[in-house]
Motif scaffolding. Structure first.
Motif, PDB file in Angstrom:
ATOM      1  N   PHE A 122       0.849  -1.188   0.000  1.00 39.29           N
ATOM      2  CA  PHE A 122       0.000   0.000   0.000  1.00 39.29           C
ATOM      3  C   PHE A 122       0.887   1.241   0.000  1.00 39.29           C
ATOM      4  O   PHE A 122       1.888   1.306   0.716  1.00 39.29           O
ATOM      5  CB  PHE A 122      -0.891   0.033   1.237  1.00 39.29           C
TER       6      PHE A 122
ATOM      7  N   VAL B  64      -2.351   5.722   0.319  1.00 41.31           N
ATOM      8  CA  VAL B  64      -3.461   4.860   0.743  1.00 41.31           C
ATOM      9  C   VAL B  64      -3.506   4.793   2.272  1.00 41.31           C
ATOM     10  O   VAL B  64      -4.574   4.886   2.887  1.00 41.31           O
ATOM     11  CB  VAL B  64      -3.321   3.442   0.131  1.00 41.31           C
TER      12      VAL B  64
ATOM     13  N   LEU C 123      -6.771   5.943   4.489  1.00 41.52           N
ATOM     14  CA  LEU C 123      -7.560   4.957   5.227  1.00 41.52           C
ATOM     15  C   LEU C 123      -7.275   4.931   6.720  1.00 41.52           C
ATOM     16  O   LEU C 123      -8.097   4.465   7.494  1.00 41.52           O
ATOM     17  CB  LEU C 123      -7.347   3.560   4.639  1.00 41.52           C
TER      18      LEU C 123
ATOM     19  N   ASP D  59     -12.017  -0.473   4.113  1.00 49.86           N
ATOM     20  CA  ASP D  59     -12.268  -0.795   2.705  1.00 49.86           C
ATOM     21  C   ASP D  59     -10.967  -0.784   1.904  1.00 49.86           C
ATOM     22  O   ASP D  59     -10.702   0.118   1.124  1.00 49.86           O
ATOM     23  CB  ASP D  59     -13.274   0.217   2.147  1.00 49.86           C
ATOM     24  N   ILE D  60     -10.152  -1.811   2.133  1.00 49.49           N
ATOM     25  CA  ILE D  60      -8.913  -1.894   1.369  1.00 49.49           C
ATOM     26  C   ILE D  60      -8.983  -3.046   0.382  1.00 49.49           C
ATOM     27  O   ILE D  60      -9.655  -4.048   0.620  1.00 49.49           O
ATOM     28  CB  ILE D  60      -7.661  -2.065   2.270  1.00 49.49           C
ATOM     29  N   ASP D  61      -8.276  -2.892  -0.702  1.00 43.34           N
ATOM     30  CA  ASP D  61      -8.311  -3.850  -1.790  1.00 43.34           C
ATOM     31  C   ASP D  61      -6.898  -4.403  -1.985  1.00 43.34           C
ATOM     32  O   ASP D  61      -6.000  -3.690  -2.426  1.00 43.34           O
ATOM     33  CB  ASP D  61      -8.806  -3.136  -3.050  1.00 43.34           C
ATOM     34  N   LEU D  62      -6.719  -5.659  -1.624  1.00 42.15           N
ATOM     35  CA  LEU D  62      -5.372  -6.234  -1.667  1.00 42.15           C
ATOM     36  C   LEU D  62      -4.877  -6.433  -3.095  1.00 42.15           C
ATOM     37  O   LEU D  62      -3.685  -6.324  -3.368  1.00 42.15           O
ATOM     38  CB  LEU D  62      -5.359  -7.573  -0.946  1.00 42.15           C
ATOM     39  N   ALA D  63      -5.776  -6.751  -3.983  1.00 42.19           N
ATOM     40  CA  ALA D  63      -5.344  -7.018  -5.349  1.00 42.19           C
ATOM     41  C   ALA D  63      -4.903  -5.731  -6.032  1.00 42.19           C
ATOM     42  O   ALA D  63      -3.886  -5.703  -6.715  1.00 42.19           O
ATOM     43  CB  ALA D  63      -6.469  -7.678  -6.135  1.00 42.19           C
ATOM     44  N   GLU D  64      -5.671  -4.695  -5.817  1.00 45.15           N
ATOM     45  CA  GLU D  64      -5.337  -3.422  -6.470  1.00 45.15           C
ATOM     46  C   GLU D  64      -4.398  -2.580  -5.617  1.00 45.15           C
ATOM     47  O   GLU D  64      -3.948  -1.527  -6.050  1.00 45.15           O
ATOM     48  CB  GLU D  64      -6.619  -2.624  -6.753  1.00 45.15           C
ATOM     49  N   GLN D  65      -4.173  -3.019  -4.373  1.00 53.20           N
ATOM     50  CA  GLN D  65      -3.337  -2.258  -3.441  1.00 53.20           C
ATOM     51  C   GLN D  65      -3.823  -0.821  -3.296  1.00 53.20           C
ATOM     52  O   GLN D  65      -3.060   0.141  -3.409  1.00 53.20           O
ATOM     53  CB  GLN D  65      -1.870  -2.285  -3.897  1.00 53.20           C
ATOM     54  N   THR D  66      -5.097  -0.719  -3.106  1.00 50.02           N
ATOM     55  CA  THR D  66      -5.660   0.620  -2.937  1.00 50.02           C
ATOM     56  C   THR D  66      -6.764   0.538  -1.883  1.00 50.02           C
ATOM     57  O   THR D  66      -6.984  -0.510  -1.280  1.00 50.02           O
ATOM     58  CB  THR D  66      -6.200   1.148  -4.282  1.00 50.02           C
ATOM     59  N   GLY D  67      -7.423   1.644  -1.663  1.00 52.01           N
ATOM     60  CA  GLY D  67      -8.460   1.636  -0.639  1.00 52.01           C
ATOM     61  C   GLY D  67      -9.343   2.849  -0.745  1.00 52.01           C
ATOM     62  O   GLY D  67      -9.011   3.825  -1.412  1.00 52.01           O
ATOM     63  N   ILE D  68     -10.516   2.718  -0.119  1.00 48.52           N
ATOM     64  CA  ILE D  68     -11.485   3.803  -0.137  1.00 48.52           C
ATOM     65  C   ILE D  68     -11.507   4.410   1.264  1.00 48.52           C
ATOM     66  O   ILE D  68     -11.537   3.667   2.243  1.00 48.52           O
ATOM     67  CB  ILE D  68     -12.896   3.239  -0.472  1.00 48.52           C
TER      68      ILE D  68
ATOM     69  N   ILE E 109     -10.295  -8.997  -1.506  1.00 47.03           N
ATOM     70  CA  ILE E 109      -9.562  -9.870  -2.409  1.00 47.03           C
ATOM     71  C   ILE E 109     -10.303 -10.013  -3.728  1.00 47.03           C
ATOM     72  O   ILE E 109     -11.521  -9.982  -3.773  1.00 47.03           O
ATOM     73  CB  ILE E 109      -9.364 -11.277  -1.782  1.00 47.03           C
ATOM     74  N   ALA E 110      -9.516 -10.192  -4.791  1.00 42.33           N
ATOM     75  CA  ALA E 110     -10.109 -10.303  -6.120  1.00 42.33           C
ATOM     76  C   ALA E 110     -10.463 -11.751  -6.403  1.00 42.33           C
ATOM     77  O   ALA E 110      -9.911 -12.385  -7.297  1.00 42.33           O
ATOM     78  CB  ALA E 110      -9.140  -9.768  -7.161  1.00 42.33           C
TER      79      ALA E 110
ATOM     80  N   PRO F 171     -13.557  -8.955 -10.196  1.00 48.78           N
ATOM     81  CA  PRO F 171     -13.095  -7.718 -10.817  1.00 48.78           C
ATOM     82  C   PRO F 171     -13.969  -7.320 -12.005  1.00 48.78           C
ATOM     83  O   PRO F 171     -14.616  -8.169 -12.631  1.00 48.78           O
ATOM     84  CB  PRO F 171     -11.686  -8.057 -11.284  1.00 48.78           C
TER      85      PRO F 171
END
Lengths: 491, 587
Positions: free
Chosen positions: A270, A274, A278, B53-62, B135-136, B155
């Motif tokens: 991350f 990010v 977060l 709200d983190i996304d491990l596949a995209e390595q991003t988060g809201i 996870i995706a 996805p």
């Protein structure tokens, strides 16, 4: 001149013991008066797969099997030592190591090359350039190309994943093995197959194709022998193969694999941004612990993706019936239900089909149903695992065997127990499947595993420990059916 | 908007985002559900859950969703039915966060209400993380190591929009239930008999199913009959067989259709495929029922059969009293009534099952213990079984060959007089040491061998109110015992060594639950003895023999080659909710 009206007299099938793998050599014999080519040969040879992931015994060498194949071809063809032998057809059902490693020069690729393979048959997803659809008999759609393209990500993925696991080799040994099996070591074998195909002839086949060995459409003539291809279906025929639809999962498996392999390769974490967004304030807030924790975990997900790729590749297997007027040999590589489904749908009368099935239904094919009922040799799919022989197929034979017919179906398995899984439900070969095949009336079941001593229980093995047999061999009789298979220690 | 000071209404997707309100195409079936009030920080983050709200596949988060004001107390539901479109539901991060938070909180509340106390997590934190787009992959699981329930997504592709498991009510309830049961019975993760991991799945499925069926709007939606006059159903549609077909099969049809067929198939098999007799438990005939997800279907089947019977019985008065007819003269009754009875039956069964959790043995669980615990727990709260819930469940489980080992649990409470000297209720209610003192003073009477260490794992006090206002206070203490034995010495304990070499180490487990009344007197003792108590039959050694045989046969061996201490299965893998099934073509 080749007499195209000649009909095969005898077909011999040899399943070489390669441990956990496959190697089936078919010899088609003709009456020399009926058929002799320019070199005087009155036989033809078809090799279905040659690979192994676990050898049958210590000291085993793939080159030894390649030598046995060469000697057999020479012997059958009556070719003098020193003269070039000919391997007419190679069918590489799919590109898993346990089916093609023997074509890699690291093992026995050079030895097979000396057999001058003339015609290489592979499944359509193996097409090296899926955009050039002219090469094969099939027309590929965009969906097919996308699927083939994603499958080619296997190597990249497997390589990245093995690097990820190699830091703790002991702990991840099984995973590394599986990664190696799905793709890593196979590039050389694939390129050899490609080379032979370029030098001779290659075809990428799909369900519905019929290969006629007439020396015209393909530069190999095997009169009276045809190959009816039942699988792999194209995406259009079997959307499940790719599972593009939203309610299936493989589509995103493939995408996830791409994402994750990039993640592993680049050790991506991350970004500060990010974290800042977060885990307020300034990336050290309440969510930071979880983010740190999760960015280090990928093993479980990797394992599932490995499994998914594994299944996807298995399902690219060539399934088909090699047929003459009297004999039908069914091969299926490691095809699982997603590949088989298209064939099973074709042989299910319309009024018996699952009305809720959410897939396009092919037309019912009575002839195919009869052909499958009438199979004379079944080379057991997926080394006897629980998902390689559809129960419906078995049911077809079972329901047509209750009439007390004479022996008509020979079943040959090429496997090694104890390699994959030990639980009764998931072991390969599956005890339930083996029991079912052994109980099938009108059939005889053989397996290469019984060619060697069982180290756990040497007393139950009919063969002596110091004299492992090399292959199981059977030949057709005048009915076109196979007689008893027997263990063979060849030349 | 507050319904009262203890609850707020939060709008959630009742079933699955792919299900739409009858007659419309683009509205998912949403409904406001009652969620306990909490102070909500951005996330939302409450005292028990934190949505990250983190996304491990995209390595991003809201960034965290803000659902309340700065004080955290003033929550406003911005997604009330009619205000949210399907597109919003599928893409609005704040709605996604609210949905997963509300359903998780509601699921926890079901347990806390049923058990009459706060329910701890198995993790050293009061807060469980919920990651709605982790996870995706089309999967979701509870991971103790990560202090989290992780939800996957499909996805975005050219052909389809992304689909989230965290929008499926049953997936969220299923995963959070794994976390809750892990908190209540952490040793169910240890290698045990096949019933133990299967019960984890069964409870998660039952909580998911019954909590969905407890939403009246959903039941109403399930039993809509287009042929019947608007707002009515035919009386003839109320037989258990019809309810099964119309309501439960429709529900099965709707489970997870946007993602995966697995859940749908699981419920379908529970309703159809699982043999309605004890034959499923024969591993020779049905090896598939050794797999936890498949084995779970047996308990789900038993409870769903009971649900249908009870629902049908509850409809009986309306059915008999119905005087209305459709134009053709067929009798009809108000659909809302039938839906309400269905929701009530589901809610009550859910409570019974939840209450049973405190009475389950903390180790070595078998299905027979489950039905026993359900009956005993219910009897304490509802002494007279007016609606026949207990007998219906008892009969339903019996159909599958699952019967309580000892319907009167007090019978194995103790042998001889118990010694309460120097014990005080106040200390017993709060102190592991005091509970151990009770055990120490009564080792023999409790059937325990003093040469095997006893560890008190937990002491809790529960206060529950039955339907007639009866308040029941209990002190519950769990204890466990473990013994490492070389296989060569198992024979001396009456346990078969399953052919293991004499020096292979085997870890045996035993334990029990002690239930004391408000005066500190032992009311019940549910024991899974580690070895047979002196002078008793060989129940314990038989169980140990079966357990070891199962572990050996299924290669559930630790990395060090020992049996019974670990299983060599990654923890994250144990609780995946959407699992691949091979279908009917496999052997």
């Amino acid at each position: 001149m080749v007499n195209h009206a000649a009909t095969p007299e005898v077909i011999t099938a040899r399943a070489y013991d390669v441990g956990f793998g496959d190697c089936l050599l078919l010899t088609v014999h003709y009456d020399p008066a009926d058929l002799a080519d320019d070199t005087g040969r009155s036989v033809r040879h078809i090799l279905v797969d040659f690979g192994s992931t676990r050898y049958p015994y210590r000291g085993f060498k793939m080159t030894r099997v390649a030598d046995l194949i060469r000697d057999q071809i020479r012997h059958d063809a009556g070719i003098a030592v020193g003269a070039p032998p000919v391997l007419d057809v190679v069918i590489a059902t799919h590109r898993h190591k346990d089916h093609i490693s023997g074509f890699d020069e690291q093992f026995s690729g050079d030895e097979i090359a000396t057999l001058n393979p003339r015609f290489v048959i592979r499944p359509w997803p193996d097409h090296p350039d899926a955009t050039n659809a002219e090469r094969g008999p099939i027309r590929l759609t965009d969906a097919d190309r996308e699927f083939a393209h994603q499958l080619r990500g296997v190597d990249t993925f497997a390589r990245a994943a093995s690097e990820e696991f190699s830091h703790d080799r002991g702990r991840n040994e099984q995973t590394l093995h599986r990664l190696a099996d799905i793709g890593l070591a196979n590039a050389a074998a694939i390129s050899n197959l490609e080379r032979w195909a370029r030098r001779g002839h290659g075809e990428y086949v799909a369900a519905g194709d019929e290969v006629i060995f007439d020396g015209v459409a393909v530069p190999v003539d095997i009169p009276g022998v045809f190959f009816d291809v039942l699988g792999p279906p194209t995406i259009q025929q079997a959307p499940k193969l790719e599972r593009q639809r939203a309610n299936d999962q493989d589509e995103y498996w493939f995408r996830a694999a791409g994402q994750i392999s990039r993640e592993i390769a680049g050790a991506k974490r991350f970004s500060d941004d990010v974290y800042a967004r977060l885990a307020e304030p300034d990336g050290i807030g309440a969510a930071a612990w979880l983010m740190h924790k999760l960015e280090r975990r990928s093993v479980a997900q990797l394992l599932r993706i490995v499994q998914s790729f594994d299944d996807a590749l298995n399902n690219t297997s060539v399934v088909g019936i090699l047929r003459t007027d009297r004999t039908k040999i069914l091969i299926s590589g490691d095809a699982q239900i997603e590949n088989w489904q298209y064939t099973l749908d074709r042989i299910t009368p319309e009024d018996q089909r699952d009305a809720d099935a959410e897939r396009p239904m092919p037309d019912y094919d009575d002839n195919l149903r009869d052909a499958l009922i009438d199979v004379s040799l079944y080379k057991v799919g997926h080394h006897g695992s629980r998902n390689g022989t559809p129960k419906s197929l078995y049911g077809l034979w079972e329901s047509h065997d209750r009439n007390g017919r004479t022996q008509r179906l020979a079943i040959v398995n090429s496997t090694k127990p104890g390699v994959h899984s030990h639980t009764p439900t998931t072991a390969v070969p599956s005890p339930a499947l083996e029991a079912g095949l052994q109980d099938l009336k009108g059939a005889r079941y053989y397996s290469t595993q019984y060619l060697r001593p069982d180290p756990q229980d040497p007393d139950t093995n009919p063969y002596r420990i110091d004299d492992p047999h090399r292959s199981l061999v059977g030949a057709t009789t005048e009915t076109g059916r196979f007689g008893r298979f027997r263990p063979e220690t060849p030349y | 908007m507050s319904t009262d000071e203890h609850f707020v209404d939060m709008t959630v997707i009742v079933q699955d985002p792919s299900r739409t309100i009858a007659g419309t195409n683009d509205w998912p079936l949403t409904a406001p559900v009652r969620v306990p009030v909490d102070r909500l920080e951005p996330g939302p983050r409450s005292h028990r859950f934190h949505v990250v709200d983190i996304d491990l596949a995209e390595q991003t988060g809201i960034p965290p969703a803000v659902l309340a004001d700065d004080t955290g107390w003033a929550y406003v539901d911005r997604f009330r039915p009619g205000k949210v479109s399907k597109i919003t539901a599928l893409t609005n991060s704040e709605f996604i966060a609210q949905n997963v938070y509300a359903i998780a909180t509601r699921t926890l509340a079901v347990f806390e209400r049923g058990l009459g106390r706060r329910v701890p997590w198995a993790i050293p934190s009061p807060v469980l993380n919920l990651v709605p787009r982790a996870i995706a992959e089309a999967n979701a699981y509870y991971s103790r190591d990560d202090h989290a329930s992780l939800f996957g997504y499909t996805p975005d592709t050219a052909a389809t929009k992304r689909v989230l498991t965290s929008l499926s009510h049953d997936v969220i309830a299923h995963e959070v239930t794994h976390a809750i049961l892990d908190g209540l019975r952490p040793r169910f993760m240890e290698p045990g008999l096949p019933d133990q991991p299967a019960f984890h799945e069964a409870l998660a499925d039952l909580v998911a199913l019954l909590s969905v069926l407890a939403v009246q709007e959903l039941v109403d939606h399930l039993i809509v009959d287009p042929a019947a006059p608007d707002g009515y159903v035919y009386v003839s549609a109320l037989a258990p067989a019809k309810l099964r077909k119309n309501a439960l099969f429709t529900l099965a049809e709707q489970l997870g259709t946007a993602l995966h067929d697995g859940r749908k198939e699981a419920l379908r098999r529970s309703l159809e495929t699982v043999p309605r007799d004890p034959s499923w438990s024969d591993p020779e005939r049905h090896p598939e029922y050794l797999r936890p997800h498949r084995r779970a279907e047996v308990v789900v089947a038993a409870v769903m059969e009971a649900f249908l019977t009870i629902w049908s019985q509850r409809n009986e008065p309306y059915r008999n009293a119905s005087t209305q007819h459709d134009d053709a003269g067929h009798r009809v009754i108000d659909r809302g009534r039938v839906a309400e009875e269905g929701a009530k039956a589901a809610e009550h069964l859910l409570k019974m099952i939840v209450r049973a959790c405190d009475y389950l043995p903390p180790v070595e669980l078998e299905y027979a213990d489950v039905i026993e615990a359900i009956l005993v727990a219910d009897e304490v709260i509802v002494p007279d079984d007016r609606y026949d819930y207990r007998s219906t469940l008892l009969n339903s489980f019996a159909t599958f060959g699952i019967a309580p080992p000892d319907p009167n649990m007090t019978a194995n409470a103790h042998r001889g007089e118990l010694d309460y000297r120097f014990l005080t209720v106040t200390a017993l209610a709060t102190s592991h040491e005091e509970a151990y003192r009770f055990i120490w003073q009564n080792m023999h009477a409790l059937g325990l061998h003093s040469h095997i260490h006893v560890v008190v794992d937990r002491v809790i006090t529960t206060t529950r109110t039955g339907p007639y206002g009866l308040v029941v206070t209990e002190i519950v203490a769990d204890y466990s015992q473990a013994l490492d034995v070389p296989a060569g010495k198992l024979g001396a304990l009456g346990i078969d060594d399953s052919g293991l070499p004499a020096d292979t180490m085997v870890q045996l487990w035993g334990g029990g639950v002690l239930v004391f009344d408000q005066f500190g007197r032992l009311r019940q003792h549910k024991a899974k003895y580690i070895v047979d108590p002196d002078g008793t039959d060989n129940t314990a050694s038989d169980r140990q023999t079966r357990r070891l045989r199962y572990l050996v046969d299924n290669n559930l061996v630790g990395r060090d080659g020992s049996y019974g201490a670990s299983m060599n299965i990654p923890r994250g893998e144990r609780f995946t909710s959407l699992h691949t099934e091979e279908g009917d073509e496999s052997w």
